[in-house]
Design an enzyme around this catalytic site. Sequence first.
Site, PDB file in Angstrom:
ATOM      1  N   LEU A  45       0.868  -1.173   0.000  1.00  0.00           N
ATOM      2  CA  LEU A  45       0.000   0.000   0.000  1.00  0.00           C
ATOM      3  C   LEU A  45       0.903   1.220   0.000  1.00  0.00           C
ATOM      4  O   LEU A  45       1.994   1.198   0.574  1.00  0.00           O
ATOM      5  CB  LEU A  45      -0.889   0.029   1.257  1.00  0.00           C
ATOM      6  CG  LEU A  45      -1.977  -1.031   1.406  1.00  0.00           C
ATOM      7  CD1 LEU A  45      -2.676  -0.866   2.750  1.00  0.00           C
ATOM      8  CD2 LEU A  45      -2.984  -0.962   0.275  1.00  0.00           C
ATOM      9  N   ASP A  46       0.452   2.298  -0.653  1.00  0.00           N
ATOM     10  CA  ASP A  46       1.213   3.541  -0.623  1.00  0.00           C
ATOM     11  C   ASP A  46       1.391   4.009   0.824  1.00  0.00           C
ATOM     12  O   ASP A  46       0.568   3.693   1.692  1.00  0.00           O
ATOM     13  CB  ASP A  46       0.489   4.646  -1.407  1.00  0.00           C
ATOM     14  CG  ASP A  46       0.464   4.362  -2.897  1.00  0.00           C
ATOM     15  OD1 ASP A  46       1.246   3.507  -3.354  1.00  0.00           O
ATOM     16  OD2 ASP A  46      -0.347   4.987  -3.604  1.00  0.00           O
ATOM     17  N   LYS A  47       2.419   4.774   1.040  1.00  0.00           N
ATOM     18  CA  LYS A  47       2.718   5.261   2.390  1.00  0.00           C
ATOM     19  C   LYS A  47       1.523   5.977   3.022  1.00  0.00           C
ATOM     20  O   LYS A  47       1.220   5.777   4.204  1.00  0.00           O
ATOM     21  CB  LYS A  47       3.925   6.210   2.342  1.00  0.00           C
ATOM     22  CG  LYS A  47       4.333   6.773   3.703  1.00  0.00           C
ATOM     23  CD  LYS A  47       5.549   7.674   3.575  1.00  0.00           C
ATOM     24  CE  LYS A  47       5.929   8.252   4.933  1.00  0.00           C
ATOM     25  NZ  LYS A  47       7.126   9.139   4.836  1.00  0.00           N
TER      26      LYS A  47
END
Length: 380
Positions: free
Chosen positions: A143-145
Amino acid sequence: MTDKVRQFTVSEDDDGIRLDRWFKRNLPQIGFATISRWARTGQVRVDGGRVKPEDRLSAGQVLRVPPGGEAPHKQAKPRRELKPEEIEQAQAMVIKQTKSAIVLNKPPGLATQGGSKTTKHVDGLLDAFHSDDQPRPRLVHRLDKDTSGVLLVARTPGAAASYSKRFSGRSAKKIYWALVVGVPDIREGTIDAALAKQPGTGGEKMHVDEENGQPARTRYRVVDAAAKAASWVELEPLTGRTHQLRVHLAAIGHPIVGDGKYGGQDAFLTGSVSRKMHLHARRLIIAGPGGEKLDVTAELPEHFAATMEQLGFDPSMSDAEPEQGPPERSKAEKKQAARQHAKQYRKSRRGERRSRGPEPKKKLGKKSGGRPAKGPKGKS
């Protein structure tokens, strides 16, 4: 380096794996050249027989590994001792644990993996679930940050391979929630726009590129809207491109609230709405090893829940919410209900027998061997 012959029993997790892959998974410090030499000279054996690096293993087989073979540059790195607060942080993220998986609710602002300037990440916290008799858990997807929500971690290499196959084969169902600026004219549909790395950004940013990009498709549905200012959208990525949901929503003119990278200043709402990104991996449905099925929902982070409440959105309106069936009864309650049902049934039958009187005996036909004689043929 060991100076003794070692024996390993192939586990269920390694059933069907190639010999060279078994070494890479279980004894990564031994290089392929060494494995090939051992196989050629008969030093490595399976159930006493010679074997080739490409041969596949079966659970229960005994693998004989000769002494030595460790490459100095491939020595396993020592485990980093986690601080008490890091262990606490890792444990606090856990939503569910099974024999093959650990499911986390990743908070926004925490990277999934490390990089040149990223030292704090989920992967670095996985030693909190590692013990001497268990392999280190492995990330299966990312998942993106700044995206929060469901993140699946596999407990074993075999489980990681199984889950990875589900993700790459698109059989895993992922549902995201997003708050976007404005309200799409078409309330439900599919965004089909190829994506590629944007030149001049060092690969840090994606853009729509129908000529040279990779196919990318996102199914979306507007669940609710707050006048014309913002809307709550349910998303299902049908492909898995980098930043896909963020780029697709910005491309149709409705960037995710708080996503300045793709929406610029237009991505921020006025007033007290948080400037953090409002994208959350809400639910994951995936089949695992041995037919095990996971269906997991992650609670919203604080800033997302606060904005939902501020805009008057009701979480129960989403189709992605798990069905809430009747509460499971205890064994004692089930037994009591069964006894009560039997009692009521016997009571009703007693009344039925009294009203009908004694039942006449049936005549048996000669051809039937003791079975009731057949009546005349006709339509029922």
